[in-house]
Design an enzyme around this catalytic site. Structure first.
Site, mmCIF file in Angstrom:
data_model
loop_
_atom_site.group_PDB
_atom_site.id
_atom_site.type_symbol
_atom_site.label_atom_id
_atom_site.label_comp_id
_atom_site.label_asym_id
_atom_site.label_seq_id
_atom_site.Cartn_x
_atom_site.Cartn_y
_atom_site.Cartn_z
ATOM 1 N N CYS A 10 -0.892 12.830 102.236
ATOM 2 C CA CYS A 10 -1.811 13.625 101.421
ATOM 3 C C CYS A 10 -1.372 13.677 99.967
ATOM 4 O O CYS A 10 -0.201 13.750 99.658
ATOM 5 C CB CYS A 10 -1.989 15.018 102.002
ATOM 6 S SG CYS A 10 -0.821 16.237 101.447
ATOM 7 N N SER A 69 -1.318 23.360 110.497
ATOM 8 C CA SER A 69 0.077 23.173 110.144
ATOM 9 C C SER A 69 0.434 24.022 108.932
ATOM 10 O O SER A 69 -0.302 24.058 107.953
ATOM 11 C CB SER A 69 0.294 21.689 109.834
ATOM 12 O OG SER A 69 1.614 21.484 109.457
ATOM 13 N N GLU A 120 -8.547 14.832 99.268
ATOM 14 C CA GLU A 120 -8.468 13.694 100.185
ATOM 15 C C GLU A 120 -8.621 14.141 101.630
ATOM 16 O O GLU A 120 -8.321 15.286 101.972
ATOM 17 C CB GLU A 120 -7.092 13.033 100.067
ATOM 18 C CG GLU A 120 -6.810 12.446 98.723
ATOM 19 C CD GLU A 120 -5.375 11.965 98.626
ATOM 20 O OE1 GLU A 120 -5.009 11.514 97.535
ATOM 21 O OE2 GLU A 120 -4.632 12.058 99.620
ATOM 22 N N CYS A 131 -1.508 22.536 95.600
ATOM 23 C CA CYS A 131 -0.805 23.452 96.501
ATOM 24 C C CYS A 131 0.270 24.196 95.718
ATOM 25 O O CYS A 131 0.938 23.612 94.866
ATOM 26 C CB CYS A 131 -0.171 22.666 97.650
ATOM 27 S SG CYS A 131 0.670 23.736 98.848
HETATM 28 S S1 SF4 Z 1 3.969 19.843 102.164
HETATM 29 FE FE1 SF4 Z 1 2.119 21.083 102.420
HETATM 30 S S2 SF4 Z 1 2.759 23.126 101.781
HETATM 31 FE FE2 SF4 Z 1 4.329 21.731 100.975
HETATM 32 S S3 SF4 Z 1 3.601 21.271 98.891
HETATM 33 FE FE3 SF4 Z 1 2.771 19.677 100.269
HETATM 34 S S4 SF4 Z 1 0.722 20.392 100.790
HETATM 35 FE FE4 SF4 Z 1 1.861 22.154 100.000
#
Ligand code: SF4
Length: 358
Positions: free
Chosen positions: A330, A182, A78, A99
């Protein structure tokens, strides 16, 4: 395209021509790159896709757009475009599919790690948004800011992300201070920032969220590899190396009701910040996720938290929440549409609506 240029070992001026055209939002395919000889254009048209992304869906509100892209191997990512206070646009880009960091307030974290994106796949998200604005003339403004805050931990995919950022600066006339990477605080990547001569020196934001080590470990497993104390030490070294009037560290702080918005959290945050100068704090409203054990802190609670910080001389900003109507966080859209199941062999579509934060 990066691989193509590396493989072909083309003269520098040809590489420049190709890259310049590739980042030009008015050019849509290799045939239109008239700076190249006709034969080269024909070869490129057959061998090199103009973009690594295929648009799967696009959601739109007045203040934000969210695209779900399919990659060449069928995985989905995305990317979000949000209006910013100056009336221009900020592009929020993903760095990985899934992730590995498993923050427990984040949709992408529930997906697990699937794969890193190539630098082209990172760049193509931004190229898409620039082209989108170019083609939709009724939408005013340009992409003036970039945040690496989408799916994935950018410092776990260090080189492709760094290389994409270097290209943004060189070919898109976007200044270093308009780009923010970030991170939740991964040890290796953060050390690379301090030692890599190629690091483009863009702004860094740290997803802090929990200013107490024990709670951070519980909710953000990354804290096992880098304690708050070590994180603070890194901030001091970073500011010594890069800090100046224009360069600060941003701390991102999600407002999670009852979890990190108490008076004790104010004290913990103040303790963490002591000795760090040149910082900004963003208090971020959390977008609700049905299956996660969190609630969004109310506006009143958030303002109370801000006031308590202010009494200790700590200034902060409450970030405007954009894009809730388009599943702005996200991972939210991909998971909602059941794309997690397509992205992983082992994960079943559980209908989870989720969100990722940086
Ligand atoms: S906040 Fe960022 S680092 Fe933490 S799981 Fe979600 S995408 Fe990954």
């Amino acid at each position: 395209m990066k691989t193509f240029l590396e493989d072909k070992n083309l003269p520098e001026y040809r590489q420049q021509q190709m890259r310049t055209a590739w980042f030009d939002p008015s050019i849509k395919n290799w045939e239109q790159v008239t700076t190249l000889p006709k034969e080269a254009r024909q070869i490129l048209s057959k061998s090199e896709p103009w973009s690594s992304l295929k648009l799967s869906s696009l959601q739109q509100s007045k203040t934000a757009l969210k695209a779900l892209f399919e990659l060449s191997d069928g995985k989905k990512i995305e990317s979000v475009l949000m209006i910013n206070p100056k009336g221009d646009w900020t592009a929020c880009l993903s760095s990985e599919v899934g992730c590995a960091m498993a923050c427990d307030f984040c949709a992408t974290g529930t997906m697990g790690f699937i794969r890193d994106l190539s630098s082209d796949e990172v760049s193509d998200q931004l190229r898409y948004w620039r082209q989108y604005l170019h083609e939709n003339e009724e939408i005013s403004g340009r992409v003036s800011n970039i945040v690496m805050m989408g799916m994935g931990e950018p410092l776990n995919n260090y080189e492709p992300v760094r290389d994409a950022i270097i290209d943004f600066i060189e070919y898109m006339e976007i200044g270093k201070t308009k780009i923010t990477l970030s991170t939740v605080g991964v040890k290796r990547g953060m050390e690379q920032i301090l030692t890599d001569p190629l690091w483009p020196d863009v702004r860094v934001a740290i997803s802090l969220h929990y200013p107490d080590q024990k709670k951070r470990v519980e909710h953000m497993p990354v804290a096992n590899q880098r304690s708050l104390e070590e994180l603070k030490d890194w901030c001091l070294r970073y500011l010594k190396q890069y800090g100046n009037r224009k360069h600060h560290i941003t701390f991102e702080y999600l407002m999670l009701e009852g979890k990190n918005d108490t008076q004790k959290d104010v004290r913990d945050l103040a303790k963490f910040l002591k000795g760090i100068d040149r910082y900004k704090i963003n208090l971020i409203p959390w977008n609700e996720v049905d299956n996660l054990n969190y609630n969004r802190a109310s506006r009143k609670r958030t303002e109370g938290f801000q006031e308590a910080l202010q009494k200790r001389g700590i200034r902060s900003t409450i970030r405007k929440s954009l894009g809730r109507e388009i599943d702005g966080g996200c991972g939210q859209l991909a998971v909602k549409e059941g794309e997690v199941a397509k992205n992983t062999e082992e994960t079943k579509d559980d209908g989870l609506i989720s969100i990722g934060f940086k």
